[in-house]
Write a protein that holds these residues in place. Structure first.
Motif, short mmCIF file in Angstrom:
data_model
loop_
_atom_site.label_atom_id
_atom_site.label_comp_id
_atom_site.label_asym_id
_atom_site.label_seq_id
_atom_site.Cartn_x
_atom_site.Cartn_y
_atom_site.Cartn_z
N LYS A 1 -13.18 0.02 -19.34
CA LYS A 1 -13.56 0.23 -18.01
C LYS A 1 -12.54 0.09 -16.97
CE LYS A 1 -17.30 -3.22 -19.37
NZ LYS A 1 -17.84 -4.63 -19.21
N VAL A 2 -13.11 0.61 -15.99
CA VAL A 2 -12.37 1.17 -14.63
C VAL A 2 -13.20 0.53 -13.65
CG1 VAL A 2 -10.68 2.72 -13.48
CG2 VAL A 2 -11.04 2.97 -16.05
N SER A 3 -13.25 -0.62 -13.44
CA SER A 3 -14.13 -1.17 -12.25
C SER A 3 -12.93 -1.94 -11.35
CB SER A 3 -15.12 -2.17 -12.78
OG SER A 3 -14.54 -3.37 -13.23
N ILE B 1 0.61 -1.08 -0.16
CA ILE B 1 -0.01 -0.10 0.14
C ILE B 1 1.01 1.18 -0.02
CG2 ILE B 1 -1.78 1.17 1.38
CD1 ILE B 1 -2.92 -1.39 0.02
N ASP B 2 0.77 1.94 -1.13
CA ASP B 2 1.36 3.39 -1.58
C ASP B 2 0.49 3.95 -2.31
OD1 ASP B 2 1.89 2.23 -3.91
OD2 ASP B 2 4.08 2.33 -3.20
N GLY B 3 0.90 5.17 -2.83
CA GLY B 3 0.19 5.87 -3.59
C GLY B 3 -0.21 5.41 -5.09
N ASN B 4 0.51 4.31 -5.27
CA ASN B 4 0.24 3.53 -6.62
C ASN B 4 -0.91 2.70 -6.66
OD1 ASN B 4 2.59 4.29 -8.08
ND2 ASN B 4 3.69 3.05 -6.86
N PHE B 5 -1.32 2.14 -5.19
CA PHE B 5 -2.54 1.26 -5.13
C PHE B 5 -3.62 2.22 -5.38
CE2 PHE B 5 -5.92 0.00 -2.00
CZ PHE B 5 -6.06 -1.45 -2.78
N PHE B 6 -3.69 3.50 -5.14
CA PHE B 6 -4.97 4.22 -5.20
C PHE B 6 -4.71 5.03 -6.62
CE2 PHE B 6 -4.03 3.90 -0.73
CZ PHE B 6 -5.34 3.57 -0.33
N THR B 7 -3.77 4.53 -7.75
CA THR B 7 -3.54 5.31 -8.92
C THR B 7 -3.83 4.04 -9.98
OG1 THR B 7 -1.94 6.51 -7.93
CG2 THR B 7 -2.07 6.33 -10.50
N PHE B 8 -4.81 4.76 -11.02
CA PHE B 8 -5.08 3.68 -12.43
C PHE B 8 -4.60 4.63 -13.53
CE2 PHE B 8 -7.39 2.28 -15.97
CZ PHE B 8 -7.40 1.11 -15.84
N GLY C 1 -8.12 -1.10 -6.22
CA GLY C 1 -8.03 0.04 -5.26
C GLY C 1 -9.49 0.69 -4.96
N LEU C 2 -10.68 0.28 -6.11
CA LEU C 2 -11.85 0.46 -6.16
C LEU C 2 -12.74 -0.24 -5.00
CD1 LEU C 2 -12.65 1.64 -9.85
CD2 LEU C 2 -12.20 3.08 -7.77
N ASP C 3 -12.12 -1.73 -5.06
CA ASP C 3 -13.14 -2.67 -4.08
C ASP C 3 -13.53 -1.73 -2.71
OD1 ASP C 3 -14.32 -4.60 -3.29
OD2 ASP C 3 -12.39 -5.77 -2.79
N GLY C 4 -14.65 -1.83 -2.51
CA GLY C 4 -15.56 -1.30 -1.58
C GLY C 4 -15.92 0.28 -1.40
N GLN C 5 -15.57 0.70 -2.53
CA GLN C 5 -15.79 2.28 -2.61
C GLN C 5 -16.92 2.56 -3.15
OE1 GLN C 5 -13.64 4.21 -0.96
NE2 GLN C 5 -12.86 2.39 -0.22
N SER C 6 -17.63 1.83 -3.83
CA SER C 6 -18.98 2.00 -4.59
C SER C 6 -18.94 3.00 -5.84
CB SER C 6 -20.09 2.60 -3.54
OG SER C 6 -20.40 1.40 -2.61
N VAL C 7 -18.04 3.22 -6.50
CA VAL C 7 -17.41 3.68 -7.45
C VAL C 7 -16.90 3.19 -8.80
CG1 VAL C 7 -17.69 6.22 -6.40
CG2 VAL C 7 -15.66 4.98 -6.87
#
Length: 177
Positions: free
Chosen positions: A46-48, A21-28, A54-60
């Motif tokens: 698609k970006v699901s 977990i670092d900034g890369n996990f939250f970057t696509f 990183g989207l898992d659990g975020q509902s977007v």
């Protein structure tokens, strides 16, 4: 009545086992090459949560839709999410059919947004044969599901006689209107 949505999570975010977990996990970065490319055929990026954990659990989630001149995204539904479409290049004709069988359409230009309610059949069409179009769609689910009506009806093994009867009924009904 049945309802479906993303489950609420009990932490800030969900970390897949063995992930750093670092900034890369939250970057696509999978959409970088879309803008500025030549659009030769309709495509959806698609970006699901399948493409971006990183989207898992975020509902977007979102999708980038690229339309060549005359390109169409055929009638389809998203059973688990509404769709908010934002036109960023060109123009699109869009529409959806509600449960009372009423068609709602709109011509959209750059900067316009249009909402497709969850589960309703909808489409997008670039009627300008000389210019491409790009739209970004946002969804209120990490896994929207997409049911493409042409594919579902004609490429899943439904008996041809059943389809012929269906088309005959639809044609007969449209002539009565």
């Amino acid at each position: 009545m049945a309802q479906a949505s993303d489950p609420d999570i009990l932490s800030d975010f969900i970390v897949p086992a063995g992930s750093t977990i670092d900034g890369n996990f939250f970057t696509f970065t999978g959409t970088r090459d879309i803008f500025g490319s030549i659009i030769e055929k309709f495509s959806v990026t698609k970006v699901s949560k399948a493409e971006f954990p990183g989207l898992d659990g975020q509902s977007v989630s979102l999708a980038v839709l690229q339309f060549p001149g005359g390109g169409v995204n055929p009638p389809h539904t998203h059973p688990r999410a509404a769709e908010l479409l934002f036109v960023v290049k060109g123009s699109l004709e869009v529409g959806f059919v509600d449960t009372a069988n009423k068609l709602y359409t709109q011509a959209l230009q750059v900067g316009d947004l249009f909402v497709f309610p969850k589960g309703l059949v909808h489409y997008q069409y670039n009627s300008d044969w000389n210019k491409s179009a790009i739209a970004v769609s946002g969804f209120g689910s990490t896994s929207t599901g997409t049911v493409s009506l042409p594919t579902t009806l004609f490429a899943t093994g439904i008996d041809d006689q059943v389809l012929a009867k269906l088309i005959s009924l639809l044609f007969r009904k449209s002539r009565q209107v």
